[in-house]
Scaffold this active site. Structure first.
Site, mmCIF file in Angstrom:
data_model
loop_
_atom_site.group_PDB
_atom_site.id
_atom_site.type_symbol
_atom_site.label_atom_id
_atom_site.label_comp_id
_atom_site.label_asym_id
_atom_site.label_seq_id
_atom_site.Cartn_x
_atom_site.Cartn_y
_atom_site.Cartn_z
ATOM 1 C CG ASP A 1 -0.548 0.145 8.222
ATOM 2 O OD1 ASP A 1 -1.350 1.047 8.532
ATOM 3 O OD2 ASP A 1 0.641 0.360 7.948
ATOM 4 C CE LYS B 1 0.934 1.503 4.325
ATOM 5 N NZ LYS B 1 1.593 2.791 4.629
#
Length: 289
Positions: A136, A10
């Site tokens: 995350d 990401k």
């Protein structure tokens, strides 16, 4: 049973820190999106009651320090699973780079073992479990593009940004997220407008996205590691449409619309940086299929 699972990296298009919480974590508001750079995990069910991590990358721990190991352990303990698993990790995402490589491996392990062990958990349930492993991991369970709040575990999905090239450049250093947050002085930084970024994404406004990128942690990491700032300067000079550090760094990414400019930036960074990648924005959400 054996299963292959992809674990995409990401980037943060916008990252703001709102304050420190009583539990020691920081309250954040950020927008993350997945990119076409992924680790590959091969999960093999074992009859013995053990968890095994296999990787040829010397920076990948093969014990409980590994987030994929923690994900398997969490599922085994919570759902009294007697079988074991061998997790072979083929690393493509740089380690300690601000790209959520470890978190994505954990999320892929949760999704894969949910299927192998027939646990029948929903994506929301897997994301909730992921929050117990790392901030995350919840986002990485879903993938796609989302606004993350709380300590990063509260996820609100938004539209996929317009497709473009993402140039990634990582210097030969790792950055401690704890050190970066420890040196953050919230009254001395420029806070990005996360809502402006979300609006630009939902409009499909590529130029608006480029104008709205921002990361409150940049100046902290730049002060600790000036070479990261130099990468950003170089990428800008070669003509990226927008340049930003991802997460707590040290990886810097540039958004580029045109193929010819992508090649120019990529070639201009090779040799200057240890690791350089040219990938695409993914923005697609994961499924349980």
């Amino acid at each position: 049973m054996k299963l292959l699972v992809k674990a995409p990296a990401k980037i943060n298009l916008s990252l703001d820190v709102l304050g420190k919480r009583q539990d020691g974590y920081h309250e954040v508001k950020m927008i993350m999106t997945t990119i076409d750079l992924a680790d590959r995990l091969e999960l093999t069910e074992l009859t013995e009651d053990r968890i095994e991590i296999v990787s040829h990358n010397r920076y990948v721990p093969d014990d409980q320090r590994n987030l994929a190991y923690q994900a398997a352990k969490l599922l085994k303990e919570k759902y009294q699973v007697k079988q074991g698993v061998s997790i072979a990790i083929e690393k493509t995402i740089p380690v300690a780079a601000g790209l959520a490589g470890g978190s994505s491996d954990a999320a892929a392990t949760l999704r894969g073992l949910n299927k192998i062990w027939n646990l029948g958990l929903t994506m929301d349930e897997l994301a909730e479990l992921g929050a117990e492993i790392g901030s995350d991991v919840s986002f990485c369970v879903y993938g796609g593009t989302a606004i993350a709040t709380g300590r990063g575990e509260k996820i609100e999905h938004i539209k996929t940004p317009p497709s473009c090239w993402v140039i990634l450049a990582k210097p030969h250093i790792g950055v401690s997220t704890a050190d970066v947050y420890g040196n953050l002085k919230l009254n001395r930084v420029t806070h990005p407008d996360v809502d402006q970024m979300a609006e630009a994404i939902n409009r499909g406004d590529y130029q608006g996205i480029c104008n709205a990128v921002g990361n409150v942690l940049e100046d902290v990491t730049f002060a600790m590691h000036p070479e990261v700032a130099r990468i950003k300067t170089r990428m800008k000079r070669f003509g990226a449409d927008a340049v930003l550090m991802s997460g707590s760094g040290p990886t810097v990414f540039g958004l580029v619309h045109h193929d010819s400019r992508m090649h120019r930036i990529y070639n201009g960074l090779k040799g200057f940086c240890e690791q350089v990648y040219a990938v695409r924005l993914l923005g697609e959400r994961e499924t349980l299929e």
